[in-house]
Motif scaffolding. Sequence first.
Motif, PDB file in Angstrom:
ATOM      1  N   LEU A 122     123.400  45.916  85.682  1.00  0.00           N
ATOM      2  CA  LEU A 122     123.858  45.881  87.315  1.00  0.00           C
ATOM      3  C   LEU A 122     124.915  46.292  87.033  1.00  0.00           C
ATOM      4  O   LEU A 122     124.954  46.897  88.274  1.00  0.00           O
ATOM      5  CB  LEU A 122     122.811  44.130  87.763  1.00  0.00           C
ATOM      6  N   GLU A 123     126.097  45.428  86.587  1.00  0.00           N
ATOM      7  CA  GLU A 123     127.378  45.896  86.868  1.00  0.00           C
ATOM      8  C   GLU A 123     127.328  47.182  86.212  1.00  0.00           C
ATOM      9  O   GLU A 123     128.139  48.319  87.022  1.00  0.00           O
ATOM     10  CB  GLU A 123     127.696  44.984  86.557  1.00  0.00           C
ATOM     11  N   GLU A 124     126.989  47.573  85.152  1.00  0.00           N
ATOM     12  CA  GLU A 124     127.254  48.821  84.650  1.00  0.00           C
ATOM     13  C   GLU A 124     126.636  50.355  85.995  1.00  0.00           C
ATOM     14  O   GLU A 124     127.152  51.120  86.261  1.00  0.00           O
ATOM     15  CB  GLU A 124     126.122  49.584  83.366  1.00  0.00           C
ATOM     16  N   SER A 125     125.256  49.367  86.850  1.00  0.00           N
ATOM     17  CA  SER A 125     124.669  50.767  87.583  1.00  0.00           C
ATOM     18  C   SER A 125     125.638  50.610  89.337  1.00  0.00           C
ATOM     19  O   SER A 125     126.256  51.610  89.570  1.00  0.00           O
ATOM     20  CB  SER A 125     123.812  50.854  88.399  1.00  0.00           C
TER      21      SER A 125
ATOM     22  N   VAL B 128     130.577  55.141  87.999  1.00  0.00           N
ATOM     23  CA  VAL B 128     131.008  56.191  88.141  1.00  0.00           C
ATOM     24  C   VAL B 128     130.930  56.799  89.877  1.00  0.00           C
ATOM     25  O   VAL B 128     130.340  56.623  90.281  1.00  0.00           O
ATOM     26  CB  VAL B 128     131.137  57.570  87.611  1.00  0.00           C
ATOM     27  N   GLY B 129     131.921  56.760  90.257  1.00  0.00           N
ATOM     28  CA  GLY B 129     133.322  56.737  91.761  1.00  0.00           C
ATOM     29  C   GLY B 129     131.907  56.100  92.351  1.00  0.00           C
ATOM     30  O   GLY B 129     131.847  56.092  93.685  1.00  0.00           O
TER      31      GLY B 129
ATOM     32  N   PHE C  27     119.066  52.330  82.996  1.00  0.00           N
ATOM     33  CA  PHE C  27     118.992  53.425  82.313  1.00  0.00           C
ATOM     34  C   PHE C  27     120.629  53.952  81.076  1.00  0.00           C
ATOM     35  O   PHE C  27     121.050  53.785  80.407  1.00  0.00           O
ATOM     36  CB  PHE C  27     117.945  54.896  82.564  1.00  0.00           C
ATOM     37  N   GLU C  28     121.728  53.900  82.582  1.00  0.00           N
ATOM     38  CA  GLU C  28     122.892  54.061  82.520  1.00  0.00           C
ATOM     39  C   GLU C  28     123.337  53.221  81.620  1.00  0.00           C
ATOM     40  O   GLU C  28     124.757  52.799  80.552  1.00  0.00           O
ATOM     41  CB  GLU C  28     123.303  53.375  83.289  1.00  0.00           C
ATOM     42  N   LYS C  29     123.039  52.129  81.260  1.00  0.00           N
ATOM     43  CA  LYS C  29     123.192  50.787  80.596  1.00  0.00           C
ATOM     44  C   LYS C  29     123.272  50.654  79.347  1.00  0.00           C
ATOM     45  O   LYS C  29     123.052  51.459  77.874  1.00  0.00           O
ATOM     46  CB  LYS C  29     123.149  49.663  80.938  1.00  0.00           C
TER      47      LYS C  29
ATOM     48  N   ASN D 271     126.425  58.455  84.071  1.00  0.00           N
ATOM     49  CA  ASN D 271     126.258  57.702  84.765  1.00  0.00           C
ATOM     50  C   ASN D 271     125.116  59.007  85.421  1.00  0.00           C
ATOM     51  O   ASN D 271     124.716  60.264  85.022  1.00  0.00           O
ATOM     52  CB  ASN D 271     127.600  58.457  85.819  1.00  0.00           C
ATOM     53  N   LEU D 272     123.787  59.202  86.075  1.00  0.00           N
ATOM     54  CA  LEU D 272     122.768  60.218  86.615  1.00  0.00           C
ATOM     55  C   LEU D 272     123.027  59.623  88.256  1.00  0.00           C
ATOM     56  O   LEU D 272     123.195  59.047  88.420  1.00  0.00           O
ATOM     57  CB  LEU D 272     121.679  59.555  86.163  1.00  0.00           C
TER      58      LEU D 272
END
Lengths: 180, 504
Positions: A106-109, A114-115, B54-56, B408-409
Amino acid sequence: MASKRKIATCSLAGCFGCHMSLLDIDERLLELLELADFDRSPINDIKEIKGIVDIGLVEGGLCNAETVRVLQHFREHCRVLVSVGECALTGGIPSMRNHLSLKSCLEESYIRGVGVENAHIPDDPELPLLLDKVYPLHEVVKVDYYVPGCPPSADALWHVLSALVTGRDPHLPPALLKYD
Amino acid sequence: MTRLLETAAHPRTLRRVAIEPLTRVEGHGKVTLLLDDQNRVHQARLHIVEFRGFEKFIQGRPYWEVPVLVQRLCGICPVSHHLAAGKAVDMLVGARQITPTAEKLRRLLHKGQMLQSHALHFFHLASPDLLFGFDSEPERRNIIGVVREHPELAVRGVMLRKYGQEVIKAIAGKRIHGTACVPGGMNKALTVDERDVLRRETTQIIRWCQEAVRVCRDLLDKCEHAPIFGVFPSNFMSLIRADGALDFYDGGLRARDASGAIIFDHADYTRYNRHIHEEVKSWSYMKFPFIINLGEEDGWYRVGPLARMNICDSLDTVFAEHERKLFREAANGGMQHATLAYHWARMIEMLHAAEGIERLLDDPDILGTDLVTKGERSLEGVGVIEAPRGTLFHHYKVDENDVVVRANLIVSTTNNNQAMNEAVRTVAASYLDGQRLTEGLLNHIEVAVRAFDPCLSCATHALGKMPLQVELVDAGGTVVDRLVKGADGQFCDALPTFNYDSGP
Ligand code: SF4
């Protein structure tokens, strides 16, 4: 002819590829509609199964409370429950998060992305509670048939469905048994 | 005006109505409305309720796995993710310019997908609303109803989609989740036989696509709602070729405002982060992108077929260009803002893709065997394409061991997040406000969401709320998983309880 069989389908933590593969039976779709009616399915506007249906096809594994609820509802209302595709059989690609903590994902997203502005983890009660891992269907309910593949080919799905709607036991010939 | 409906002032006093799950869209989402005693709408929201992460979890994987892994984001447009990731990975291996054959094969693959995806959306999912009416009986309002009452149209849809899928299969080996892109190029040449089989059908396919544009336009002409339904001004964004023509596969970013004035043009997409940021809102797992210069409030935009028809200066195929001109004339040369015009634009693009397929199949390069190239390695790659539903961004960083360390998507549907919410609120305000809610009225909301052809499946790639307490019980009654209270100490059972005070 006896009354038509009823089919219900749903996608849980899947990518809809298995549903798309079902549509890939192309013209045979018209034949299928002769043999069976669709109850709840993303392709129509029936949002809950009414009564009992003959065949339930479930795509995708379990990732949150809502997917668990829908699966249990399917089990209770489908005579035959079919687990369709890698995600349903094993958790599939989404279960790659199983070796990580949900928090770090969750933290990653929402925090480190980014941004990202107004960084925080979405937490509204409207969002169903996430499970800390992604589970295959058979860990939670009894499954009658498994169709492997990511997605199973249209021919494999046709083979299984045409057997089930005509009351036969489906057996995938080796040529249709694929796991990719 | 609609902006006001995002968050109600006194949610506790209101009645909640949920449309769940959204149907005849791809993926998982729901709409909630909050109404008072007079059925006046105070809040309307489109929520994306699933999270995948996915990003992780892609981190730690070697970069060459990425194009194959990420297409599992979405089974409706897997080719889009495969291509966007493929382009990003090209950058990692320094293949700034891939071989002409590899690029043309990718373009052919992409057009095959554009054709199948647009056909699927119009014929299988959206046409029932236009054919039977927004509030017709739900039993009839689906592809099965179309098969029964308009069999010819239904068969067309099935055959158009089939053709697009066959193009994909010829190049990627499978209709869904095949493999084609490798770092710096493609993994397989097209054989003469494969080309000939596809080429035999193009005349027919193009004719059917022309008819589809006409059918769609006629349906919209007859639709009483079309001129007023979900019409609202917005910015638009898409990729554009150097000469201003539409390009699905490559180019620079262009954005226009509601009047058509350019906001930025031919922007280098590898620096997308200078133009676009994403806002998080507590009630959706889908983030809200916006153009930085214009800010969160005003910077949101629409992407996808409607945006592309509004943005580009031309289409480089004859029949589709003719249709595009008609489309622009209908808006008096200005921006077309009607939500339902998405369908019209989508059918023009389907025709454009079909013509493009024919042209590529006639190009001798398509049978070439020089498929892979490479250059100097780099540690960061960005790939952007125009997917069927709009601009799609993939961005990866790797380390010296070739392992992905950041990803990042921004998927197409996420780009449309605010716009879809605006559409929901506009329709709620003009059709539902003060009315006794019926299934048919609620379907109006879904018609608006559906027009964007949202792929909520793609949009769930990111993950959600820390769970509080959920028990997962196996078939034998044994608890296999239990989650306890979240960090805020709040308790919740398996179904959400509604505590609107926790809103933004
Ligand atoms: S098994 Fe494959 S095609 Fe089916 S839902 Fe999972 S990822 Fe998609």
